[in-house]
Design a protein around this motif. Structure first.
Motif, short mmCIF file in Angstrom:
data_model
loop_
_atom_site.label_atom_id
_atom_site.label_comp_id
_atom_site.label_asym_id
_atom_site.label_seq_id
_atom_site.Cartn_x
_atom_site.Cartn_y
_atom_site.Cartn_z
N ARG A 1 0.87 -1.18 0.00
CA ARG A 1 0.00 0.00 0.00
C ARG A 1 0.90 1.23 0.00
NH1 ARG A 1 -2.55 2.95 4.26
NH2 ARG A 1 -1.82 1.38 5.78
N VAL A 2 1.13 1.78 -1.18
CA VAL A 2 2.06 2.90 -1.35
C VAL A 2 1.33 4.20 -1.07
CG1 VAL A 2 3.63 4.08 -2.93
CG2 VAL A 2 3.38 1.59 -3.05
N VAL A 3 1.75 4.92 -0.04
CA VAL A 3 1.06 6.16 0.35
C VAL A 3 1.79 7.41 -0.13
CG1 VAL A 3 0.01 5.07 2.36
CG2 VAL A 3 2.23 6.22 2.60
N CYS A 4 3.03 7.26 -0.61
CA CYS A 4 3.77 8.42 -1.13
C CYS A 4 4.91 7.93 -2.00
CB CYS A 4 4.31 9.30 0.00
SG CYS A 4 5.40 8.41 1.13
N ARG A 5 5.34 8.81 -2.90
CA ARG A 5 6.49 8.51 -3.76
C ARG A 5 7.39 9.74 -3.79
NH1 ARG A 5 6.41 4.00 -7.04
NH2 ARG A 5 4.42 2.85 -7.12
N PHE A 6 8.68 9.51 -3.57
CA PHE A 6 9.65 10.61 -3.57
C PHE A 6 10.82 10.24 -4.47
CE2 PHE A 6 7.84 10.73 0.81
CZ PHE A 6 7.15 11.95 0.69
N SER A 7 11.34 11.22 -5.19
CA SER A 7 12.54 11.00 -5.99
C SER A 7 13.79 11.29 -5.18
CB SER A 7 12.52 11.90 -7.24
OG SER A 7 12.49 13.27 -6.87
N ASN A 8 13.61 11.74 -3.94
CA ASN A 8 14.73 12.11 -3.09
C ASN A 8 14.68 11.27 -1.82
OD1 ASN A 8 16.19 13.63 -0.94
ND2 ASN A 8 16.54 15.09 -2.61
N TYR A 9 15.77 10.56 -1.51
CA TYR A 9 15.78 9.69 -0.34
C TYR A 9 15.62 10.47 0.96
CZ TYR A 9 17.47 5.94 -3.40
OH TYR A 9 17.59 4.99 -4.38
N MET A 10 16.09 11.71 1.00
CA MET A 10 15.97 12.51 2.22
C MET A 10 14.50 12.75 2.56
SD MET A 10 19.10 15.26 1.92
CE MET A 10 18.67 15.78 0.25
N MET A 11 13.68 12.98 1.55
CA MET A 11 12.24 13.18 1.79
C MET A 11 11.60 11.89 2.29
SD MET A 11 11.34 15.59 -1.51
CE MET A 11 9.64 15.80 -1.02
N ALA A 12 12.04 10.76 1.74
CA ALA A 12 11.51 9.47 2.20
C ALA A 12 11.88 9.25 3.66
CB ALA A 12 12.04 8.35 1.32
N LEU A 13 13.11 9.58 4.04
CA LEU A 13 13.54 9.41 5.43
C LEU A 13 12.76 10.32 6.37
CD1 LEU A 13 17.38 9.13 4.80
CD2 LEU A 13 15.94 7.36 5.81
N GLN A 14 12.47 11.54 5.93
CA GLN A 14 11.66 12.45 6.75
C GLN A 14 10.25 11.90 6.95
OE1 GLN A 14 11.86 16.23 4.72
NE2 GLN A 14 13.94 16.68 5.39
N HIS A 15 9.70 11.32 5.90
CA HIS A 15 8.34 10.76 5.98
C HIS A 15 8.31 9.59 6.95
CE1 HIS A 15 4.41 9.30 4.33
NE2 HIS A 15 4.25 10.58 4.07
N VAL A 16 9.32 8.73 6.89
CA VAL A 16 9.41 7.60 7.81
C VAL A 16 9.63 8.10 9.24
CG1 VAL A 16 10.77 5.57 8.46
CG2 VAL A 16 10.23 6.00 6.05
N GLU A 17 10.51 9.08 9.41
CA GLU A 17 10.80 9.64 10.73
C GLU A 17 9.53 10.18 11.39
OE1 GLU A 17 14.25 12.59 12.43
OE2 GLU A 17 13.03 13.34 10.76
N ALA A 18 8.64 10.74 10.58
CA ALA A 18 7.38 11.28 11.10
C ALA A 18 6.37 10.20 11.45
CB ALA A 18 6.78 12.24 10.08
N GLY A 19 6.70 8.94 11.19
CA GLY A 19 5.80 7.84 11.51
C GLY A 19 4.70 7.62 10.49
N LEU A 20 4.87 8.16 9.29
CA LEU A 20 3.81 8.09 8.27
C LEU A 20 3.97 6.91 7.32
CD1 LEU A 20 3.65 11.90 7.41
CD2 LEU A 20 2.16 10.60 8.94
N SER A 21 5.13 6.27 7.33
CA SER A 21 5.35 5.16 6.41
C SER A 21 6.57 4.38 6.83
CB SER A 21 5.54 5.68 4.97
OG SER A 21 6.71 6.50 4.90
N ILE A 22 6.81 3.26 6.14
CA ILE A 22 8.06 2.54 6.21
C ILE A 22 8.58 2.42 4.78
CG2 ILE A 22 7.33 1.28 8.26
CD1 ILE A 22 6.94 -1.18 6.48
#
Length: 309
Positions: A221-242
């Motif tokens: 279940r993909v809730v977001c897509r980022f072309s930048n790994y830093m944005m993905a890490l921020q999203h995970v850090e916020a508890g919104l995804s893995i």
């Protein structure tokens, strides 16, 4: 007398496949590219192109000239560098392409050391993901690339030499308080109901992550897509995804995330690549040496010095 610039356009057509793609790479209009290639045909007195419907392809003579042109252009770069440095030390411009997670961990430290040790050497660094770096290398747009060698994704050929650099692990990345923390290696099947952060469609990591999830018998279940790994890490850090990321991309000092090995380990080979042909000029060789000698990041296992294969 053949014009080197037109020869480079011909090599780009061989690598990229269409006049439109060459025009975009060279920042020209398609008509200008076609006109310059026509002039090259006049210069060589040989038919280099043939039209099939709306497309243009190289004739047998065009293919031969494109292959030879790469060697010619590389030799011209070498001569220019020798004249600039009078043969005393590596000099001239080397264009280095690297994928996102290798930029700060491998390329920037290498460029910093090169600037300190070889002041007459200029290194131009470009961000190029693996699916784009190999065509750019073959077209002559870059001289060296740091890439991954997944054979399914990047078919290799006899025109490319590889220098092994490191092996990087693919890791599960979760928020600090996630239930997977502290469990050791993780079976992805246990995470089938989780929200996932993915790279952009058809990218290397998006394809790999989707394949691993499907091998674990679930559709993520993909809730977001980022072309930048830093944005993905921020999203995970916020508890919104893995997410799944290469070890090189995970900065524990910058982001409060936890990582876990996969129950079935997945790694990727990181290599430098150059065009095969005439021996690489001194400037290219020293860039390869520094990349190979640089200490591996904690997440990657450095491969020992090996011959180019």
């Amino acid at each position: 007398m053949m014009n080197p610039w037109r020869l480079r356009l011909l090599t780009q057509l061989d690598a990229l496949g269409t006049v439109r793609a060459v025009a975009q790479a060279a920042n020209l209009s398609p008509s200008s590219v076609s006109q310059q290639l026509a002039v090259l045909e006049t210069e060589t007195r040989t038919q280099l192109l043939e039209r099939t419907g709306r497309r243009v392809r190289l004739t047998s003579a065009g293919l031969i000239l494109a292959r030879r042109a790469r060697v010619i252009l590389d030799h011209m770069d070498s001569v220019e560098a020798e004249l600039r440095g009078f043969g005393e030390e590596p000099a001239g411009l080397v264009r280095l392409g690297a994928f996102q997670s290798a930029i700060h961990t491998m390329a920037v430290p290498a460029v910093t050391r090169l600037a300190r040790e070889h002041p007459h050497l200029d290194v131009e660094l470009r961000e190029l993901e693996p699916h784009a770096s190999m065509p750019a290398l073959r077209a002559g747009d870059v001289d060296v690339i740091i890439t991954t060698t997944d054979v399914d994704e990047l078919p290799l050929g006899p025109d490319v030499d590889l220098v092994p650099l490191a092996t990087d692990r693919i890791l599960l990345v979760v928020p600090p308080g996630h239930h997977a923390v502290g469990r050791g290696a993780v079976d992805l099947a246990a995470l089938a109901d989780e929200p996932w952060a993915f790279d952009m469609p058809h990218s290397y990591m998006a394809n790999l992550a989707l394949r691993l999830c499907r091998q674990a018998r679930f559709e993520p279940r993909v809730v977001c897509r980022f072309s930048n790994y830093m944005m993905a890490l921020q999203h995970v850090e916020a508890g919104l995804s893995i997410t799944l990321l290469p070890g090189l991309a995970v900065h524990h000092s910058r982001y409060r995330v936890a990582t876990r090995e996969l129950a079935t380990p997945v790694t990727r080979d990181i290599t430098a690549a150059i065009r095969r042909g005439s021996p690489p000029r001194a400037a290219v060789r020293v860039v390869l040496d520094v990349l190979r000698d640089h200490p591996a990041p904690e997440s990657a296992q450095l491969l020992g010095p090996r011959d180019v294969r």
